[in-house]
Design an enzyme around this catalytic site. Structure first.
Site, PDB file in Angstrom:
ATOM      1  N   GLY A  89      57.392  78.779  39.424  1.00  0.00           N
ATOM      2  CA  GLY A  89      57.973  78.139  38.254  1.00  0.00           C
ATOM      3  C   GLY A  89      57.606  76.675  38.153  1.00  0.00           C
ATOM      4  O   GLY A  89      56.945  76.104  39.015  1.00  0.00           O
ATOM      5  N   GLY A  91      58.088  73.428  38.850  1.00  0.00           N
ATOM      6  CA  GLY A  91      58.863  72.657  39.812  1.00  0.00           C
ATOM      7  C   GLY A  91      58.875  71.176  39.539  1.00  0.00           C
ATOM      8  O   GLY A  91      59.707  70.445  40.079  1.00  0.00           O
ATOM      9  N   ARG A  92      57.952  70.709  38.682  1.00  0.00           N
ATOM     10  CA  ARG A  92      57.955  69.289  38.327  1.00  0.00           C
ATOM     11  C   ARG A  92      57.461  69.092  36.895  1.00  0.00           C
ATOM     12  O   ARG A  92      56.795  68.104  36.584  1.00  0.00           O
ATOM     13  CB  ARG A  92      57.084  68.479  39.294  1.00  0.00           C
ATOM     14  CG  ARG A  92      55.636  68.930  39.386  1.00  0.00           C
ATOM     15  CD  ARG A  92      54.818  67.921  40.137  1.00  0.00           C
ATOM     16  NE  ARG A  92      53.426  68.324  40.263  1.00  0.00           N
ATOM     17  CZ  ARG A  92      52.448  67.499  40.591  1.00  0.00           C
ATOM     18  NH1 ARG A  92      52.696  66.234  40.807  1.00  0.00           N
ATOM     19  NH2 ARG A  92      51.208  67.935  40.707  1.00  0.00           N
ATOM     20  N   LYS A 112      54.592  66.594  32.843  1.00  0.00           N
ATOM     21  CA  LYS A 112      54.327  66.959  34.237  1.00  0.00           C
ATOM     22  C   LYS A 112      54.642  65.756  35.118  1.00  0.00           C
ATOM     23  O   LYS A 112      54.128  64.660  34.891  1.00  0.00           O
ATOM     24  CB  LYS A 112      52.851  67.362  34.390  1.00  0.00           C
ATOM     25  CG  LYS A 112      52.435  67.740  35.800  1.00  0.00           C
ATOM     26  CD  LYS A 112      50.974  68.168  35.792  1.00  0.00           C
ATOM     27  CE  LYS A 112      50.469  68.504  37.185  1.00  0.00           C
ATOM     28  NZ  LYS A 112      49.031  68.897  37.171  1.00  0.00           N
ATOM     29  N   ASP A 124      60.401  66.727  45.072  1.00  0.00           N
ATOM     30  CA  ASP A 124      61.077  65.694  44.290  1.00  0.00           C
ATOM     31  C   ASP A 124      60.769  65.797  42.794  1.00  0.00           C
ATOM     32  O   ASP A 124      61.375  65.097  41.983  1.00  0.00           O
ATOM     33  CB  ASP A 124      60.738  64.291  44.809  1.00  0.00           C
ATOM     34  CG  ASP A 124      59.252  63.954  44.717  1.00  0.00           C
ATOM     35  OD1 ASP A 124      58.487  64.715  44.079  1.00  0.00           O
ATOM     36  OD2 ASP A 124      58.846  62.920  45.284  1.00  0.00           O
ATOM     37  N   ARG A 182      50.625  82.443  32.165  1.00  0.00           N
ATOM     38  CA  ARG A 182      49.748  82.620  33.321  1.00  0.00           C
ATOM     39  C   ARG A 182      49.828  84.061  33.816  1.00  0.00           C
ATOM     40  O   ARG A 182      50.779  84.784  33.502  1.00  0.00           O
ATOM     41  CB  ARG A 182      50.186  81.684  34.456  1.00  0.00           C
ATOM     42  CG  ARG A 182      50.540  80.263  34.020  1.00  0.00           C
ATOM     43  CD  ARG A 182      51.555  79.648  34.977  1.00  0.00           C
ATOM     44  NE  ARG A 182      52.074  78.360  34.498  1.00  0.00           N
ATOM     45  CZ  ARG A 182      51.594  77.176  34.859  1.00  0.00           C
ATOM     46  NH1 ARG A 182      50.609  77.112  35.724  1.00  0.00           N
ATOM     47  NH2 ARG A 182      52.107  76.064  34.380  1.00  0.00           N
ATOM     48  N   ASP A 251      48.921  81.700  39.525  1.00  0.00           N
ATOM     49  CA  ASP A 251      49.719  80.871  38.616  1.00  0.00           C
ATOM     50  C   ASP A 251      48.863  79.813  37.933  1.00  0.00           C
ATOM     51  O   ASP A 251      49.351  79.097  37.059  1.00  0.00           O
ATOM     52  CB  ASP A 251      50.893  80.219  39.351  1.00  0.00           C
ATOM     53  CG  ASP A 251      50.464  79.434  40.572  1.00  0.00           C
ATOM     54  OD1 ASP A 251      49.900  80.042  41.496  1.00  0.00           O
ATOM     55  OD2 ASP A 251      50.687  78.209  40.607  1.00  0.00           O
ATOM     56  N   ASN A 252      47.581  79.715  38.312  1.00  0.00           N
ATOM     57  CA  ASN A 252      46.661  78.797  37.652  1.00  0.00           C
ATOM     58  C   ASN A 252      45.582  79.540  36.870  1.00  0.00           C
ATOM     59  O   ASN A 252      44.541  78.958  36.543  1.00  0.00           O
ATOM     60  CB  ASN A 252      46.002  77.875  38.684  1.00  0.00           C
ATOM     61  CG  ASN A 252      46.981  76.865  39.254  1.00  0.00           C
ATOM     62  OD1 ASN A 252      47.926  76.475  38.591  1.00  0.00           O
ATOM     63  ND2 ASN A 252      46.763  76.466  40.493  1.00  0.00           N
ATOM     64  N   ASP A 261      45.494  72.887  35.524  1.00  0.00           N
ATOM     65  CA  ASP A 261      45.902  72.348  36.823  1.00  0.00           C
ATOM     66  C   ASP A 261      44.738  71.728  37.576  1.00  0.00           C
ATOM     67  O   ASP A 261      44.132  72.362  38.441  1.00  0.00           O
ATOM     68  CB  ASP A 261      46.587  73.409  37.689  1.00  0.00           C
ATOM     69  CG  ASP A 261      47.338  72.768  38.860  1.00  0.00           C
ATOM     70  OD1 ASP A 261      47.451  71.527  38.875  1.00  0.00           O
ATOM     71  OD2 ASP A 261      47.790  73.495  39.746  1.00  0.00           O
TER      72      ASP A 261
END
Length: 500
Positions: A89, A91-92, A112, A124, A182, A251-252, A261
């Site tokens: 998912g 994440g950032r 992003k 983070d 994706r 996922d890419n 990405d």
């Protein structure tokens, strides 16, 4: 700001509830605009005069969510270096929403590096300036080369550090894509045996990317074929410019056929089919020459998620006929890829149509020659255009032994002369210069630009390099410093990192 500035129409948020988590980007202390893509803004129907300043910085850093946006973090899974992760998912990242551009195309707008989300897995959620500016450089280079790609609309500095091996200045990238669907999006729901959600996702993907298939018989098999054909064409383009993605996890791999990405990616310099630049690709899974194989492998994973739909069953599972039909598509991928690769190679060689196998052999032998003599991939092709124009010395000077390419050049000239309506060699040379770039994102130039931006807050080298990358086929004096490779002592040990 005008309420109509972005003119959002958010079909993902509206039609795929349960496929994402609604989420707001984190606020940052001191947003500033490091990069703004005015050309892309106009393409999206946005007002660059409004966005190229403090108001734009607040939006692109995440401090101000524009009216009509519905920020969300998308759910997806993925095979990472061959191992399945059932939940990855965004994440950032948060998808702000979708706009219809000036050509009537639906485009995602995503932030992003905008902070933690429910998919952050302990990270983070932030991003550093260097990796975000790298994505600008590589994506804009790919766009200028005519290769399908996501693009960067903006990079905003955050005014706060992110902590990796050391503190680094933080930044948020605004990415524009045909969509962020994706292979891993399909895997997320397939792994949970949620066949109806896979169907819903497939119908959404068809409506968005292949609307002519809506409501047709066997549309899910046709979707698989369309995605495979788009990926075959994309990977062939990567190979023909020496691009190494570096992290071709599922996922890419996009449903749209865009490159996405730009983490541990690089353009190859001295030709080497086994080249790997990614620091995390220890086994060379995503080496240059493996990219077509990995694309096919990823498409097989997509096929597995679609089998229940191809079989026409609502309860999951797949009949042998569906497996056979999907397998035929996956088995056709090498042929589609080979055709796309050869088409590009013929253009790069200045040749028109002919017998496929002899032309494949001619191109393969050219690459072998480059590899044997450690010749720069980009300059080798570019100097071949000079040879077509009658000056072989620039090409021969790339080889340690200037006579090394003589036999191959004789074959190539003979092949060109064999064309029934062969153009003049000067005309052939000009055509070759329009497809063989002089300027690519040379790794040492990219690093120089990113170091200046991150360590000295000096964006001038970044801007100069970006200007050069927008003109990849122009070999002029002002471009000269961006055409030459670094020394072997630099390129041999070059490594890239994912920036997370």
């Amino acid at each position: 700001m005008s309420a109509s500035m972005f003119r959002f129409d958010n079909t993902y948020a509206r039609e795929l509830r349960g496929f994402y988590a609604p989420w707001q980007p984190a606020s940052v202390p001191s947003p500033s605009l490091l990069f703004f893509n005015r050309e892309l803004a106009l393409e999206l129907g946005l007002d660059p005069e409004v966005l190229d300043g403090s108001e734009g910085a607040a939006i692109f850093a995440g401090n101000q969510v524009p009216e009509g946006a519905e920020p969300l973090a998308q759910a997806y899974a993925g095979h990472q270096f061959g191992a399945f992760s059932p939940q990855l998912g965004d994440g950032r990242a948060v998808l702000l929403g979708e706009v219809i551009d000036q050509l009537g195309r639906r485009r995602d707008i995503m932030l992003k590096g905008s902070g933690r989300t429910p998919f952050s897995r302990g990270g983070d959620g932030k991003a550093a300036t260097g990796p975000m500016l790298r994505e600008v450089l590589i994506a804009e280079a790919m766009h200028a080369l005519g290769i399908p790609t996501t693009r960067a609309l903006a990079v905003a500095g955050t005014g706060e550090p992110v902590y990796r091996q050391q503190p680094l200045p933080g930044a948020v990238l605004t990415r524009v894509a045909a969509s962020h669907l994706r292979v891993g999006t399909f895997e997320f729901f397939s792994a949970r045996s949620e066949t109806e959600r896979v169907r819903q996702l497939a119908d959404y993907a068809i409506a968005r990317h292949d609307p002519d298939l809506v409501g047709t018989t066997d549309r899910y098999l046709a979707l698989l074929q369309r995605v495979a054909q788009r990926q075959a064409a994309l990977i062939a383009q990567w190979m023909n410019v020496g691009f190494i993605h570096g992290v071709m996890n599922t996922d890419n791999v996009t449903i749209s056929g865009e490159t996405i990405d730009y983490g541990p990616c690089a353009f190859m310099e001295a030709y080497d089919p086994d080249a790997v630049f990614s620091s995390i690709d220890q086994g060379g899974r995503y080496a240059y020459s493996n990219q077509p194989l990995i694309a096919r492998w990823s498409l097989a994973r997509l096929a597995e998620t679609l089998l229940p739909l191809i079989a026409g069953e609502k309860s999951g599972g797949a009949v042998p006929k569906a497996i056979g039909q999907a397998t035929e598509v996956i088995d056709a991928f090498p042929e589609w890829y080979a055709a796309a690769l050869l088409k590009g190679q013929r253009e790069k060689l200045g040749l028109q149509g002919g017998d496929d196998e002899p032309d494949r052999a001619l191109a393969a032998d050219w690459l072998t020659l480059l590899h044997q003599h450690g010749v720069d991939f980009t300059l080798g092709w570019r100097r071949l255009a000079d040879a077509a124009g009658g000056d072989e010395m620039p090409l021969r000077s790339l080889f340690p032994q200037p006579q090394a390419p003589s036999a191959w050049l004789a074959r190539w000239r003979s092949r060109g002369e064999s064309e029934g309506s062969a153009p003049e060699w000067s005309e052939r040379a000009e055509r070759m210069r329009r497809v063989n770039p002089a300027v690519i994102p040379r790794n040492h130039r990219v690093e120089e630009a990113l170091s200046a931006a991150s360590e000295k807050e000096d964006l001038a080298p970044f801007r100069r390099l970006l200007t050069a990358l927008h003109r990849p086929y122009d070999e002029t004096q002002d471009q000269a410093e961006y055409t030459e490779p670094a020394g072997a002592e630099v390129t041999a040990c070059y490594r890239t990192f994912c920036g997370t």
